[in-house]
Enzyme design. Structure first.
Site, PDB file in Angstrom:
ATOM      1  N   GLY A  60      32.320  14.641  23.116  1.00  0.00           N
ATOM      2  CA  GLY A  60      32.084  14.220  21.618  1.00  0.00           C
ATOM      3  C   GLY A  60      32.026  12.804  21.440  1.00  0.00           C
ATOM      4  O   GLY A  60      32.331  12.115  22.310  1.00  0.00           O
ATOM      5  N   GLY A  81      32.774   8.881  19.544  1.00  0.00           N
ATOM      6  CA  GLY A  81      33.647   8.053  18.960  1.00  0.00           C
ATOM      7  C   GLY A  81      34.854   7.753  19.745  1.00  0.00           C
ATOM      8  O   GLY A  81      34.937   7.994  21.208  1.00  0.00           O
ATOM      9  N   CYS A 135      34.740  14.825  29.435  1.00  0.00           N
ATOM     10  CA  CYS A 135      34.535  13.635  28.840  1.00  0.00           C
ATOM     11  C   CYS A 135      35.366  13.370  27.466  1.00  0.00           C
ATOM     12  O   CYS A 135      36.596  12.987  27.934  1.00  0.00           O
ATOM     13  CB  CYS A 135      33.038  13.803  28.351  1.00  0.00           C
ATOM     14  SG  CYS A 135      32.314  11.973  28.352  1.00  0.00           S
ATOM     15  N   ASN A 153      28.330   9.483  30.061  1.00  0.00           N
ATOM     16  CA  ASN A 153      28.031   8.920  28.919  1.00  0.00           C
ATOM     17  C   ASN A 153      29.455   8.794  28.011  1.00  0.00           C
ATOM     18  O   ASN A 153      29.935   9.572  27.406  1.00  0.00           O
ATOM     19  CB  ASN A 153      27.199   9.992  28.073  1.00  0.00           C
ATOM     20  CG  ASN A 153      27.070   9.522  26.672  1.00  0.00           C
ATOM     21  OD1 ASN A 153      27.567   8.280  26.424  1.00  0.00           O
ATOM     22  ND2 ASN A 153      26.849  10.567  25.800  1.00  0.00           N
ATOM     23  N   PHE A 156      34.891   5.033  26.731  1.00  0.00           N
ATOM     24  CA  PHE A 156      36.132   4.841  26.839  1.00  0.00           C
ATOM     25  C   PHE A 156      36.768   5.424  28.255  1.00  0.00           C
ATOM     26  O   PHE A 156      35.962   6.038  28.921  1.00  0.00           O
ATOM     27  CB  PHE A 156      37.118   5.527  25.649  1.00  0.00           C
ATOM     28  CG  PHE A 156      36.746   4.959  24.397  1.00  0.00           C
ATOM     29  CD1 PHE A 156      37.670   4.044  23.794  1.00  0.00           C
ATOM     30  CD2 PHE A 156      35.634   5.494  23.598  1.00  0.00           C
ATOM     31  CE1 PHE A 156      37.296   3.400  22.439  1.00  0.00           C
ATOM     32  CE2 PHE A 156      35.363   4.855  22.419  1.00  0.00           C
ATOM     33  CZ  PHE A 156      36.248   4.095  21.716  1.00  0.00           C
ATOM     34  N   HIS A 167      29.736  14.260  32.848  1.00  0.00           N
ATOM     35  CA  HIS A 167      29.249  15.377  32.309  1.00  0.00           C
ATOM     36  C   HIS A 167      28.895  16.485  33.197  1.00  0.00           C
ATOM     37  O   HIS A 167      27.507  16.471  33.666  1.00  0.00           O
ATOM     38  CB  HIS A 167      28.111  14.983  31.303  1.00  0.00           C
ATOM     39  CG  HIS A 167      28.424  14.602  30.133  1.00  0.00           C
ATOM     40  ND1 HIS A 167      28.427  15.382  29.005  1.00  0.00           N
ATOM     41  CD2 HIS A 167      28.559  13.312  29.418  1.00  0.00           C
ATOM     42  CE1 HIS A 167      29.050  14.487  27.661  1.00  0.00           C
ATOM     43  NE2 HIS A 167      29.069  13.343  28.431  1.00  0.00           N
ATOM     44  N   GLU A 204      27.848  19.512  32.851  1.00  0.00           N
ATOM     45  CA  GLU A 204      26.770  20.128  32.748  1.00  0.00           C
ATOM     46  C   GLU A 204      25.416  19.539  32.525  1.00  0.00           C
ATOM     47  O   GLU A 204      24.512  20.198  32.439  1.00  0.00           O
ATOM     48  CB  GLU A 204      26.943  20.571  31.110  1.00  0.00           C
ATOM     49  CG  GLU A 204      26.620  19.871  29.884  1.00  0.00           C
ATOM     50  CD  GLU A 204      27.534  18.457  29.813  1.00  0.00           C
ATOM     51  OE1 GLU A 204      28.568  18.536  30.515  1.00  0.00           O
ATOM     52  OE2 GLU A 204      27.183  17.691  29.100  1.00  0.00           O
TER      53      GLU A 204
HETATM   54  N1  LIG Z   1      30.432  12.083  26.189  1.00  0.00           N
HETATM   55  C1  LIG Z   1      31.687  12.095  25.689  1.00  0.00           C
HETATM   56  O1  LIG Z   1      32.233  12.966  25.448  1.00  0.00           O
HETATM   57  C2  LIG Z   1      32.074  10.475  25.087  1.00  0.00           C
HETATM   58  C3  LIG Z   1      33.495  10.478  25.019  1.00  0.00           C
HETATM   59  C4  LIG Z   1      33.846   9.318  24.149  1.00  0.00           C
HETATM   60  N2  LIG Z   1      33.444   9.178  22.856  1.00  0.00           N
HETATM   61  C5  LIG Z   1      33.398   8.036  24.804  1.00  0.00           C
HETATM   62  O2  LIG Z   1      32.449   7.191  24.406  1.00  0.00           O
HETATM   63  O3  LIG Z   1      34.192   7.582  25.729  1.00  0.00           O
END
Ligand SMILES: NC(=O)CC[C@H](N)C(=O)O
Length: 381
Positions: free
Chosen positions: A242, A244, A270, A312, A315, A354, A356
């Protein structure tokens, strides 16, 4: 071929660098955090990955749009990125599944974009100075000073919780379009496991892979209570990817704390992995420019095997003073950051990349098998 691609546009960074380019998509002004992705393929999946919600994406790969946009590869039901920065937009799309050109797709979806930008130069700025907040301006009625003001004004919004906004508002079951073809390849006994997927901005391919490994999926809103989840009697729980800052997801973190006590197998992907860490009192740090690409080597610390993974994220889990119940299972060979964790005395593990893919290599798909194994083991107890 498309004509009329010549209106000027500007990309303005918070460090005051100005790039001049050509407008694509809708005319207007937009601001956001700029992240670069180094993948050579998969622009459609990247544009529709909810983890990028609210961010401006730039591709280091110079030629984008050459295979157009198809009806199959979207990772969610809309373009999630706020804006797009491209070097060379392909004027001809050629692929047997091509449905619409990238340029038309951006326009139809009201996305503001810019092309003819030296995206490698832009990426070097981000690598040296860290993630930049920036503005794309493609409306000649708005001047550059307004753009700077806009950048300042909007930057504070970075800490808001966007997961809740983009998550599903209702509980629903996921029906794969493809399931007959690939269900049960792994699960020979044909048992269907009931999996609850917390939708923090879930990518479609996570759901497709769960189906492939014999799961029935119920997708639930991001802040659904732990009690509700327990009442649904799931065999396993997935904490999805997700957008943010994970530190803004206070309610979700509290729910995970309760779920961890149940011993129901949990798989965090993630953002889900970061939330798993937070619910065990780890600290999360913002990285200088994150990991966004599909060739990141990640090592399993037990087997020493290396997987090439899709990444991706901005954080990461702080390795300093990591709580004792968090065992690090994987590390990035690019920068040694934590890539996988296991929560001691629970049935929960998380992965920062990721697994997937889409876009990206399939090496880490085996983590889905691991999740299913955990579920089977838990059933025998
Ligand atoms: N791909 C994600 O789930 C990203 C997780 C979180 N938003 C980050 O940027 O670290």
């Amino acid at each position: 071929m498309e004509k009329k691609l010549k209106e000027h546009a500007f990309l303005i960074l918070e460090d005051k660098t100005i790039f001049k380019g050509i407008k694509i998509g809708r005319k207007g002004i937009t601001v956001g955090e700029i992240v670069f992705n180094t993948s050579m393929t998969g622009y459609q999946e990247i544009l529709t990955d909810p983890s990028y919600n609210n961010q401006i994406i730039t591709f280091t790969y110079p030629h984008i749009g050459n295979t157009g946009i198809n009806n199959i590869d979207n990772e969610s039901n809309k373009i999630q990125v706020k804006s797009v920065i491209i070097n060379n937009l392909a004027l001809i799309s050629s692929h047997y599944e091509n449905n619409i050109t990238l340029s038309k797709y951006l326009k139809n979806n009201n996305i503001i974009g810019i092309m003819n930008i030296d995206t490698r130069k832009l990426t070097k700025i981000i690598r040296n100075k860290g993630i930049q907040f920036g503005c794309i301006l493609s409306d000649s009625n708005i001047n550059i000073n307004t753009a700077y003001k806009y950048i300042k004004k909007k930057k504070y919004q970075l800490t808001e919780n966007i997961v809740k906004k983009i998550s599903t508002q209702n509980i629903y079951s996921w029906k794969s379009k493809n399931n007959k073809n690939y269900i049960m390849k792994f699960n020979k006994k044909k048992t269907l496991f009931n999996i609850i997927v917390y939708d923090f901005g879930v990518k479609k391919n996570i759901l497709e892979l769960l189906i492939k490994y014999g799961c029935k999926i119920t997708i639930i809103p991001a802040e659904t209570s732990a009690e509700k989840v327990i009442s649904l009697k799931p065999h396993g729980i997935v904490l999805s990817n997700g957008p943010g800052d994970p530190r803004s997801c206070i309610k979700i973190i509290n729910n995970i704390k309760i779920l961890l006590k149940t011993k129901i197998p949990i798989f965090g992907i993630c953002l889900g992995h970061q939330l798993l860490a937070l619910s065990n009192n780890a600290k999360i740090l913002k990285m200088k420019f994150g990991h966004h690409g599909s060739n990141h080597p990640v090592q399993n610390l037990k087997t020493k095997k290396v997987m090439i993974t899709s990444q991706n994220h901005n954080f990461t889990i702080d390795p300093i003073n990591l709580p004792k119940n968090i065992k690090v299972t994987h590390k990035s060979l690019f920068d040694n950051t934590i890539q996988g964790i296991k929560i001691i005395n629970t049935n929960a593990f998380g992965f920062q990349g990721h697994p997937e893919a889409n876009p990206g290599p399939k090496d880490s798909e085996k983590l889905f098998k691991k999740f299913i194994k955990n579920i089977k083991k838990n059933q025998k107890k």
